[in-house]
Design a protein around this motif. Sequence first.
Motif, mmCIF file in Angstrom:
data_model
loop_
_atom_site.group_PDB
_atom_site.id
_atom_site.type_symbol
_atom_site.label_atom_id
_atom_site.label_comp_id
_atom_site.label_asym_id
_atom_site.label_seq_id
_atom_site.Cartn_x
_atom_site.Cartn_y
_atom_site.Cartn_z
ATOM 1 N N ALA A 1 0.837 -1.132 -0.034
ATOM 2 C CA ALA A 1 0.046 0.063 0.125
ATOM 3 C C ALA A 1 1.027 1.359 0.066
ATOM 4 N N LEU A 2 0.307 2.217 -0.499
ATOM 5 C CA LEU A 2 1.119 3.615 -0.589
ATOM 6 C C LEU A 2 1.199 4.109 0.693
ATOM 7 N N TYR A 3 0.341 4.179 1.744
ATOM 8 C CA TYR A 3 0.540 4.740 3.057
ATOM 9 C C TYR A 3 0.264 3.593 4.109
ATOM 10 N N ASP A 4 1.039 3.788 5.106
ATOM 11 C CA ASP A 4 1.115 2.974 6.494
ATOM 12 C C ASP A 4 -0.179 3.549 7.280
ATOM 13 N N ALA A 5 -0.301 2.869 8.432
ATOM 14 C CA ALA A 5 -1.500 2.804 9.224
ATOM 15 C C ALA A 5 -1.429 4.372 9.718
ATOM 16 N N ASN A 6 -0.382 4.906 9.831
ATOM 17 C CA ASN A 6 -0.423 6.446 10.219
ATOM 18 C C ASN A 6 -0.461 7.371 9.321
ATOM 19 N N GLY A 7 -0.629 7.025 7.966
ATOM 20 C CA GLY A 7 -0.887 8.002 6.801
ATOM 21 C C GLY A 7 0.180 8.302 6.190
ATOM 22 N N ASN A 8 1.404 7.939 6.763
ATOM 23 C CA ASN A 8 2.663 8.279 6.162
ATOM 24 C C ASN A 8 3.035 7.290 4.917
ATOM 25 N N LEU A 9 3.968 7.933 4.127
ATOM 26 C CA LEU A 9 4.294 7.123 2.830
ATOM 27 C C LEU A 9 5.082 5.877 3.437
ATOM 28 N N ASN A 10 4.561 4.868 2.731
ATOM 29 C CA ASN A 10 4.820 3.328 3.190
ATOM 30 C C ASN A 10 6.094 2.806 2.422
ATOM 31 N N PHE A 11 7.176 2.587 2.967
ATOM 32 C CA PHE A 11 8.325 2.137 2.277
ATOM 33 C C PHE A 11 8.622 0.566 2.678
ATOM 34 N N GLU A 12 7.671 -0.161 3.234
ATOM 35 C CA GLU A 12 7.580 -1.264 3.609
ATOM 36 C C GLU A 12 9.056 -2.038 4.054
ATOM 37 N N ASN A 13 9.411 -1.243 5.198
ATOM 38 C CA ASN A 13 10.807 -1.436 5.830
ATOM 39 C C ASN A 13 11.932 -1.569 4.658
ATOM 40 N N GLY A 14 11.792 -0.973 3.815
ATOM 41 C CA GLY A 14 13.081 -0.522 2.758
ATOM 42 C C GLY A 14 12.871 -1.546 1.696
ATOM 43 N N THR A 15 11.786 -2.201 1.559
ATOM 44 C CA THR A 15 11.620 -3.057 0.334
ATOM 45 C C THR A 15 10.772 -2.623 -0.706
ATOM 46 N N ILE B 1 13.033 20.539 -8.957
ATOM 47 C CA ILE B 1 13.613 20.408 -7.419
ATOM 48 C C ILE B 1 13.673 19.008 -7.047
ATOM 49 N N LEU B 2 14.646 18.448 -6.729
ATOM 50 C CA LEU B 2 14.640 17.046 -6.265
ATOM 51 C C LEU B 2 15.206 17.017 -5.022
ATOM 52 N N PRO B 3 14.267 17.263 -3.824
ATOM 53 C CA PRO B 3 14.978 17.019 -2.406
ATOM 54 C C PRO B 3 15.218 15.431 -1.976
ATOM 55 N N SER B 4 15.972 15.633 -0.887
ATOM 56 C CA SER B 4 16.427 14.318 -0.147
ATOM 57 C C SER B 4 15.253 13.427 -0.013
ATOM 58 N N THR B 5 13.980 14.089 0.403
ATOM 59 C CA THR B 5 12.895 13.385 1.082
ATOM 60 C C THR B 5 12.233 12.507 -0.081
ATOM 61 N N MET B 6 12.744 12.731 -1.322
ATOM 62 C CA MET B 6 12.085 11.623 -2.434
ATOM 63 C C MET B 6 12.432 10.312 -2.118
ATOM 64 N N TYR B 7 13.594 10.084 -1.187
ATOM 65 C CA TYR B 7 14.277 8.714 -1.154
ATOM 66 C C TYR B 7 13.587 8.058 -0.042
ATOM 67 N N ASP B 8 13.972 6.853 0.369
ATOM 68 C CA ASP B 8 13.354 5.938 1.446
ATOM 69 C C ASP B 8 14.340 6.470 2.577
ATOM 70 N N PRO B 9 13.772 6.691 3.682
ATOM 71 C CA PRO B 9 14.405 7.142 4.804
ATOM 72 C C PRO B 9 15.506 6.342 5.435
ATOM 73 N N ILE B 10 15.463 5.016 4.885
ATOM 74 C CA ILE B 10 16.356 4.108 5.434
ATOM 75 C C ILE B 10 17.540 4.418 5.050
ATOM 76 N N TYR B 11 17.804 5.042 3.675
ATOM 77 C CA TYR B 11 18.993 5.497 3.112
ATOM 78 C C TYR B 11 19.693 6.737 4.102
ATOM 79 N N GLN B 12 18.946 7.432 4.896
ATOM 80 C CA GLN B 12 19.294 8.343 5.738
ATOM 81 C C GLN B 12 20.020 9.482 5.024
ATOM 82 N N LEU B 13 19.164 9.859 3.810
ATOM 83 C CA LEU B 13 20.049 11.210 3.237
ATOM 84 C C LEU B 13 19.489 12.252 3.623
#
Length: 1005
Positions: free
Chosen positions: A426-440, A491-503
């Motif tokens: 799913a695109l969003y998790d239970a809290n309404g945030n973007l879902n990255f499915e634990n980096g997968t 504009i390509l901000p670092s927030t475009m990427y999975d937080p797991i990468y800690q960019l």
Amino acid sequence: MNNFSLNKGWLVLCYSLILGLCLCHSPSFAQNVPLSTTSKQQVTGTITDGTSPLTGVSISVKGQQNTVVSDFDGKFTIAVSSNDILIFTYMGFKTLAIPVAGRSTINIKMQEDATALQEVKINAGYYSVKESERTGSIAKITSKDIEKQPVTNVLATMQGRMAGVDITQDGGTPGGGFQIKIRGLNSLRENGNEPLYIIDGVPYSSESVGYSNITSGMPTPTSPLNSINPSDIESIEVLKDADATAIYGSRGANGVVLITTKKGQAGKTKTTVSASSGVGKVTKMLDLMDTQQYLEMRRQGFVNDGITTYPDSAYDINGTWDQNRYTDWQKELLGGTAVINNLQTSISGGSALTQYLLSGTYRTETTVLPGDFEYDKGAVHFSMNHFSEDKKFKLLFSSGYTVQDNLQAATDLTRTSRNLAPNAPALYDANGNLNFENGTFQNPLAALRGITTAKTNDGMANTVLTYQIIPNLELKANLGFTDLKNSEQRILPSTMYDPIYQLGSDNSLLYSNLTMRQSWIVEPQLRWTHNFETSKIDVLIGGTAQQQRSSRLYQLGIGFSSNSLIHDMASATTKYIFASDETIYKYQAFFGRINYNWNQKYILNLTGRRDGSSRFGPGKQFATFGAVGAAWLFSNENFLKDSPVLSFGKLRASYGSSGNDQIGDYQFLNTYASSGLNYQGMIGLEPTRLYNPDFSWETSRKFEAAIETGFLKDRIFFTAAWYRNKSSNQLVGIPLPGTTGFSAINANLDATVQNSGVEFTLRTVNFDSKGSKWSTNFNISVSRNKLISFPGLEGSTYSNRYVIGESTSIVKVYHYTGVNPQTGLYEVEDVNGDGIITSLGDKKTIADLTPKYFGGLQNQFQYKNWQLDFLFQFVKQQNYDYSPNVPGGSPINQYSDMVNAWQQWGDIKPFQMNTSGQNGDAVNAYYNYVDSDATIVDGSYIRLKNISLSYDLPLQILKGVNCKLSLQGQNVLTFTPYKGGDPEFKYTGYLQPLRVYTAGVQLTF
């Protein structure tokens, strides 16, 4: 360059003259001021067509200079004597002569006259000509066609309505552009085939103001033609043959598009307010696999590759993702609804001497992608016409200013929507945030945090001063100015990427483009006409002085202390400049035309132009172009003049030449640019282009022959034209050995491209009775483009791209032979029989992507207050099918038909075995398949391009107010065998054109 030292003082002087004239000739806005008021009585009346009032009908007294025009309600007042005769004239209607006979009230009902259409004036650029007397090939549409289409780009209004004019849409992103080809591609250079655009006599540059790194969310950079507001256009004429285009010389090689804006009409002040609202949806989704079909394909891929344990990265099939989940990603990411709103208002009126028009438009358009993306466009247009009382002096002034603000996604999600596994999370998790499915999961909505912005301010002004020196001798000056500023950011901000990468923000990027362009033009002209006893002559001479100054700054910024500063290039840690330059283009010319008409039967038209361009080196800057056109109006011969069947007949032919200097500035010079490299504290220069003093014009020679016939008082009107254009002395980059330090040098190549074809148009009035009318317009164009000569082609680097005798739009591909039942792999023909499939040796099959024919069928119905108009567009062509970038079995969704993939020895299947990507032979076979004629399929289509239904609502309560209700549709319905999306669209990885419906209301009072 001294030959092109143009004096800007001319422009200042001319505009000062305009200001003085405006102050001296203050306009009077009283209704219907007659030229003569010595009559004894006032006659009033109302003019209608039987159902509604006619505005702008000319009412004159026979034998006198006493003329007025009807107002918005069709009313008129004129001073006459009791024994005078009134003449009523209106374009497209029969002229009436009505005796006054002492009456004080005369109400008139005018009747349409199909034959009168031949008397309509056609804009040919520097002159106008009656439709019946033109010797060149000119196609035309008017505001009646334009206002029925819910579009924002001027080229969209022309699709399917003009023979020989092929137009395709770049995509469905708001603010996107269109591609236009007028009678084929003349130049081997991709950017050398644009026509010349003229707006109210002012050349308008169609050169892109975008940059590919900025507008990567669209298939092509921003189109400057979006600045032209369709609702401000009165007519569009397209000049096609040599007779029509040669007077524009080097600028008319690829045709000329003449745009005339609306002008005010004499009469009481008229106010019009229009509002419409609509929705847009993607026209067609691909038929892709569902979850179970997809997972079965994936399993087969691993089995075929001999892999029994799914790798950790195979999240879709190894149990990491829910294998019972299904999402239609096309619907999820592209299935939104674009909302379109448009508001327009105009005020017009004036006297017989001065007329004015002021209009404003505001349009907003969202997109089908998820997110708050919007395209806003505002425009204002003003025009004024003024005549002196003796009619010797005339001043025409028009201006427009457009502001565009386009906020769109930096990444087009079309390919993503087709690639994603149907069981992706799913695109969003239970809290309404973007879902990255634990980096997968690479969430596609994260890409929408990257945006592009494009802000464009575009202004244009034009003034035409005309003075009649003596009868039949007229002096004219055309002055124009354009000013464009385009600012874009990606504009390509670092927030475009999975937080797991800690960019962090130090990984954010900012691309920016600032382009500014200004141009001015001054064109003095002198025209002399004379009527002899049985003939008439029309002579025009003039000159052109034009200058365009362009500057651009393309930059990249990397790393910011905070993403809140990402819009500011100065805050970037590291900055790179891709381009920073300023160019000046200077152009001057002298042109002339002689038109001789003998006895309304035989017409000869001679045009010529001596051109000079700063884009060529000394000795090559000037060239001469010209044309001759002739026509025979055989229906005016005595033996046919009173024919009850043939009402009009004309044979015409033309031959001539035009040039092409669409090569960019300074291409013949040695040029240098900053290397950006620091050496011992200094930034050095690097050469970017080699000097070539022999660099010169491309030349196009055009020939055409045509017949125009009208039957039964022109209720049936048929035109057939044949043309052949040859373009030689091609401007291309000739490859150089690597030892020179340059890959190519710009030079003229002795290659010739030929475009030939036939065009047919048919206009019929099928029914015309009291309050009812049905008319049909049909056009079809059959064209062929081919390379007829290219010395040394086989030994050049162009040998893999072009073939003598074939179209310049061909592609060389492998010949697909099918799926081998034993190996289960796609196979292509080994043409040279060496046992190896190579591009050089085996890509010998030629596929021509040029449309074989195209056209349109338009029907117009009118019944009392109802009007129905619809247009079918059709194209016969080949197109690339949609192909994923990996073979079946990979973690990319595929056509649902691929369930019929090969599985075991002996299978006869249309698709090869699936592979997880580990079978090199299967992967190579797939890419050979993609590069073969198997993926070039029938892309023909018939499309209900436009439909419009309107109703004039009678408002008896509000006297003097007219109300029109309308429903409109664009890209409504498509019939096609093509499965790869929209068959018109050439870019399969981008958002395709939208189906649009709008509803609107127009109030006039």
